[in-house]
Design a protein around this motif. Structure first.
Motif, PDB file in Angstrom:
ATOM      1  N   SER A   1       0.829  -1.242  -0.116  1.00  0.00           N
ATOM      2  CA  SER A   1       0.116  -0.058   0.016  1.00  0.00           C
ATOM      3  C   SER A   1       0.900   1.271   0.160  1.00  0.00           C
ATOM      4  O   SER A   1       1.808   1.382   0.720  1.00  0.00           O
ATOM      5  CB  SER A   1      -0.756   0.176   1.192  1.00  0.00           C
ATOM      6  OG  SER A   1      -1.782   1.144   1.219  1.00  0.00           O
ATOM      7  N   VAL A   2       0.571   2.268  -0.858  1.00  0.00           N
ATOM      8  CA  VAL A   2       1.522   3.366  -1.064  1.00  0.00           C
ATOM      9  C   VAL A   2       0.587   4.633  -1.318  1.00  0.00           C
ATOM     10  O   VAL A   2      -0.355   4.548  -1.871  1.00  0.00           O
ATOM     11  CB  VAL A   2       2.548   3.051  -2.257  1.00  0.00           C
ATOM     12  CG1 VAL A   2       1.765   3.296  -3.550  1.00  0.00           C
ATOM     13  CG2 VAL A   2       3.457   4.379  -2.254  1.00  0.00           C
TER      14      VAL A   2
ATOM     15  N   LEU B   1       1.348   3.027  12.962  1.00  0.00           N
ATOM     16  CA  LEU B   1       1.638   4.237  13.768  1.00  0.00           C
ATOM     17  C   LEU B   1       2.160   5.228  12.609  1.00  0.00           C
ATOM     18  O   LEU B   1       3.204   5.037  12.022  1.00  0.00           O
ATOM     19  CB  LEU B   1       2.353   3.768  14.892  1.00  0.00           C
ATOM     20  CG  LEU B   1       2.683   5.040  15.712  1.00  0.00           C
ATOM     21  CD1 LEU B   1       1.443   5.515  16.364  1.00  0.00           C
ATOM     22  CD2 LEU B   1       3.858   4.786  16.755  1.00  0.00           C
ATOM     23  N   ALA B   2       1.675   6.241  12.467  1.00  0.00           N
ATOM     24  CA  ALA B   2       1.969   7.379  11.618  1.00  0.00           C
ATOM     25  C   ALA B   2       2.017   8.809  12.276  1.00  0.00           C
ATOM     26  O   ALA B   2       1.474   9.027  13.170  1.00  0.00           O
ATOM     27  CB  ALA B   2       1.023   7.362  10.433  1.00  0.00           C
TER      28      ALA B   2
ATOM     29  N   VAL C   1      -6.287  11.487   5.886  1.00  0.00           N
ATOM     30  CA  VAL C   1      -6.341  11.142   7.341  1.00  0.00           C
ATOM     31  C   VAL C   1      -7.579   9.737   7.530  1.00  0.00           C
ATOM     32  O   VAL C   1      -7.065   8.853   8.199  1.00  0.00           O
ATOM     33  CB  VAL C   1      -6.811  12.207   8.220  1.00  0.00           C
ATOM     34  CG1 VAL C   1      -7.018  11.772   9.695  1.00  0.00           C
ATOM     35  CG2 VAL C   1      -5.768  13.313   8.157  1.00  0.00           C
ATOM     36  N   ASP C   2      -8.693   9.863   6.803  1.00  0.00           N
ATOM     37  CA  ASP C   2      -9.783   8.852   6.964  1.00  0.00           C
ATOM     38  C   ASP C   2      -9.122   7.699   6.330  1.00  0.00           C
ATOM     39  O   ASP C   2      -9.633   6.576   6.763  1.00  0.00           O
ATOM     40  CB  ASP C   2     -11.166   9.619   6.222  1.00  0.00           C
ATOM     41  CG  ASP C   2     -11.853  10.639   7.247  1.00  0.00           C
ATOM     42  OD1 ASP C   2     -11.446  10.667   8.323  1.00  0.00           O
ATOM     43  OD2 ASP C   2     -12.663  11.238   6.496  1.00  0.00           O
ATOM     44  N   TRP C   3      -8.520   7.806   5.508  1.00  0.00           N
ATOM     45  CA  TRP C   3      -7.987   6.545   4.600  1.00  0.00           C
ATOM     46  C   TRP C   3      -6.897   5.632   5.652  1.00  0.00           C
ATOM     47  O   TRP C   3      -7.098   4.569   5.719  1.00  0.00           O
ATOM     48  CB  TRP C   3      -7.150   6.951   3.225  1.00  0.00           C
ATOM     49  CG  TRP C   3      -6.531   6.014   2.528  1.00  0.00           C
ATOM     50  CD1 TRP C   3      -7.391   4.891   2.015  1.00  0.00           C
ATOM     51  CD2 TRP C   3      -5.303   5.817   2.455  1.00  0.00           C
ATOM     52  NE1 TRP C   3      -6.453   4.144   1.368  1.00  0.00           N
ATOM     53  CE2 TRP C   3      -5.025   4.665   1.482  1.00  0.00           C
ATOM     54  CE3 TRP C   3      -4.050   6.345   2.727  1.00  0.00           C
ATOM     55  CZ2 TRP C   3      -3.686   4.094   1.215  1.00  0.00           C
ATOM     56  CZ3 TRP C   3      -2.758   5.773   2.313  1.00  0.00           C
ATOM     57  CH2 TRP C   3      -2.644   4.489   1.564  1.00  0.00           C
ATOM     58  N   LEU C   4      -6.167   6.539   6.015  1.00  0.00           N
ATOM     59  CA  LEU C   4      -5.313   5.910   7.092  1.00  0.00           C
ATOM     60  C   LEU C   4      -5.752   5.340   8.223  1.00  0.00           C
ATOM     61  O   LEU C   4      -5.492   4.315   8.812  1.00  0.00           O
ATOM     62  CB  LEU C   4      -4.051   7.182   7.654  1.00  0.00           C
ATOM     63  CG  LEU C   4      -3.285   7.529   6.745  1.00  0.00           C
ATOM     64  CD1 LEU C   4      -2.513   8.838   7.227  1.00  0.00           C
ATOM     65  CD2 LEU C   4      -2.128   6.688   6.078  1.00  0.00           C
ATOM     66  N   LYS C   5      -6.738   6.034   8.947  1.00  0.00           N
ATOM     67  CA  LYS C   5      -7.306   5.404  10.140  1.00  0.00           C
ATOM     68  C   LYS C   5      -8.301   4.449   9.714  1.00  0.00           C
ATOM     69  O   LYS C   5      -8.648   3.450  10.659  1.00  0.00           O
ATOM     70  CB  LYS C   5      -8.260   6.700  10.660  1.00  0.00           C
ATOM     71  CG  LYS C   5      -7.720   7.715  11.308  1.00  0.00           C
ATOM     72  CD  LYS C   5      -8.477   8.997  11.827  1.00  0.00           C
ATOM     73  CE  LYS C   5      -7.853   9.901  12.671  1.00  0.00           C
ATOM     74  NZ  LYS C   5      -9.073  10.822  13.371  1.00  0.00           N
TER      75      LYS C   5
ATOM     76  N   LYS D   1      -7.343   2.101   7.935  1.00  0.00           N
ATOM     77  CA  LYS D   1      -6.532   1.083   7.969  1.00  0.00           C
ATOM     78  C   LYS D   1      -6.068   0.632   9.247  1.00  0.00           C
ATOM     79  O   LYS D   1      -5.409  -0.352   9.595  1.00  0.00           O
ATOM     80  CB  LYS D   1      -5.258   1.227   7.165  1.00  0.00           C
ATOM     81  CG  LYS D   1      -5.359   1.443   5.617  1.00  0.00           C
ATOM     82  CD  LYS D   1      -4.043   1.706   4.997  1.00  0.00           C
ATOM     83  CE  LYS D   1      -4.166   1.834   3.534  1.00  0.00           C
ATOM     84  NZ  LYS D   1      -4.292   0.408   2.938  1.00  0.00           N
ATOM     85  N   GLY D   2      -6.680   1.349  10.243  1.00  0.00           N
ATOM     86  CA  GLY D   2      -6.220   0.851  11.499  1.00  0.00           C
ATOM     87  C   GLY D   2      -5.097   1.677  12.022  1.00  0.00           C
ATOM     88  O   GLY D   2      -4.505   1.229  13.119  1.00  0.00           O
TER      89      GLY D   2
END
Length: 311
Positions: free
Chosen positions: A164-165, A218-219, A231-235, A237-238
């Motif tokens: 995933s990139v 963790l980012a 941000v929503d895309w990252l969240k 993914k957990g």
């Protein structure tokens, strides 16, 4: 997952049309947070500040004096930090005509399949691509492919997790054009990777100014300037987010390097992120890099992972 392969002959295009390119078995990284074993840095010998970004333009506009001796000493401290963390350090051969060669992130992108050679936006940096090709040839790392559509720079290629990139672009007035971003995105999608494209304001230069992985799920993210959709895309993914204030982000305080095993390299000026990570139990390497970062790039901009452990 493609089988790994040992490549004995240097190649300018290891990429297989339509995907299925074999992964390398001695080089490459499937994440940006697996234990870092080998890193590529740029030389500091010819570094000087130029008007390359909003940050460097402000530095020059305010009459700050560049001290090359201090910059070289700070670079040595950064190299020492990598070595103390057990990381093998490789460096591009210095070219006196390339003052921004120190930012090794931009001229190439390392993938599990080989290195992507990018296409730099600013004419005074385009020779960095040639030096990058020479480095990969010297190390025996094949070239996955070369960006040929528009411009694209390595700071806009942000591996979030294996497969995933996050790929950024800023348009013709920025550093990576949509056309270049989509060319790279197409290659990765053909290899079975998920790609999230993100158009960002040219003011922020590259996507890795505002989003950098620290560890598994963790980012570090500047919530003040990162598109809520990202941000929503990252969240989704957990991924847990460690927020970095806007002021420190614009001083490259979010532009950090995960070393793996809950260790992070960050600039001494990244005080908020340092405090938050220490509270989470991270080991911190924090060299003073102000004479370099005022020119427009941080520790993440200065490195290209060559080998990371699988995660």
């Amino acid at each position: 997952m493609a089988d790994s392969v040992q490549v004995d002959q240097f190649s300018f295009k290891a990429r297989r049309e339509g995907g299925g390119t074999p992964q390398l078995n001695q080089w490459g990284a499937t994440s940006d947070y697996g234990t870092l074993r080998s890193v590529l840095l740029g030389p500091i010998e010819n570094y000087r500040w130029l008007k390359t970004s909003s940050l460097s333009k402000k530095t020059l506009r305010r009459g700050v004096q560049f001290d090359p001796a201090v910059a070289r000493a700070q670079h040595r401290e950064m190299v020492s930090a990598y070595e103390s963390a057990g990381v093998e350090v490789h460096t591009h051969a210095p070219d006196p005509h390339l003052p921004y060669q120190v930012y090794a992130r931009d001229s190439s992108v390392m993938t599990p399949f080989g290195a992507i050679i990018t296409h730099m936006a600013q004419y005074w940096r385009r020779g960095e691509n040639i030096r990058a090709i020479e480095t990969y040839q010297r190390l025996g790392i094949p070239i996955y492919d070369v960006v040929t559509v528009g411009t694209f720079e390595g700071g806009d290629f942000n591996v979030i997790e294996p497969g995933s990139v996050l790929i950024g672009w800023e348009g013709p007035e920025g550093r990576s054009m949509e056309e270049g971003a989509r060319q790279v995105a197409g290659w990765m999608e053909a290899e079975g990777w998920e790609v999230k494209l993100a158009d960002i304001d040219p003011y922020y230069v590259h996507i890795d100014l505002m989003v950098v992985m620290l560890a598994h799920k963790l980012a570090a993210v500047c919530l003040d300037c990162t598109d809520p959709e990202i941000v929503d895309w990252l969240k989704g993914k957990g991924i847990e987010i460690v927020d970095v204030p806007f002021r420190e982000t614009m001083a490259l305080g979010c532009n950090v390097v995960a070393l793996g095993e809950d260790r992070v390299l960050l600039p001494a000026g990244s005080k908020t992120l340092k405090a938050k990570l220490k509270a989470l139990g991270f080991t911190i390497y924090d060299p003073e890099l102000g004479m370099i970062t005022q020119g427009g790039g941080g520790v993440h901009c200065m490195c290209q992972s060559l080998v990371r452990d699988p995660v």
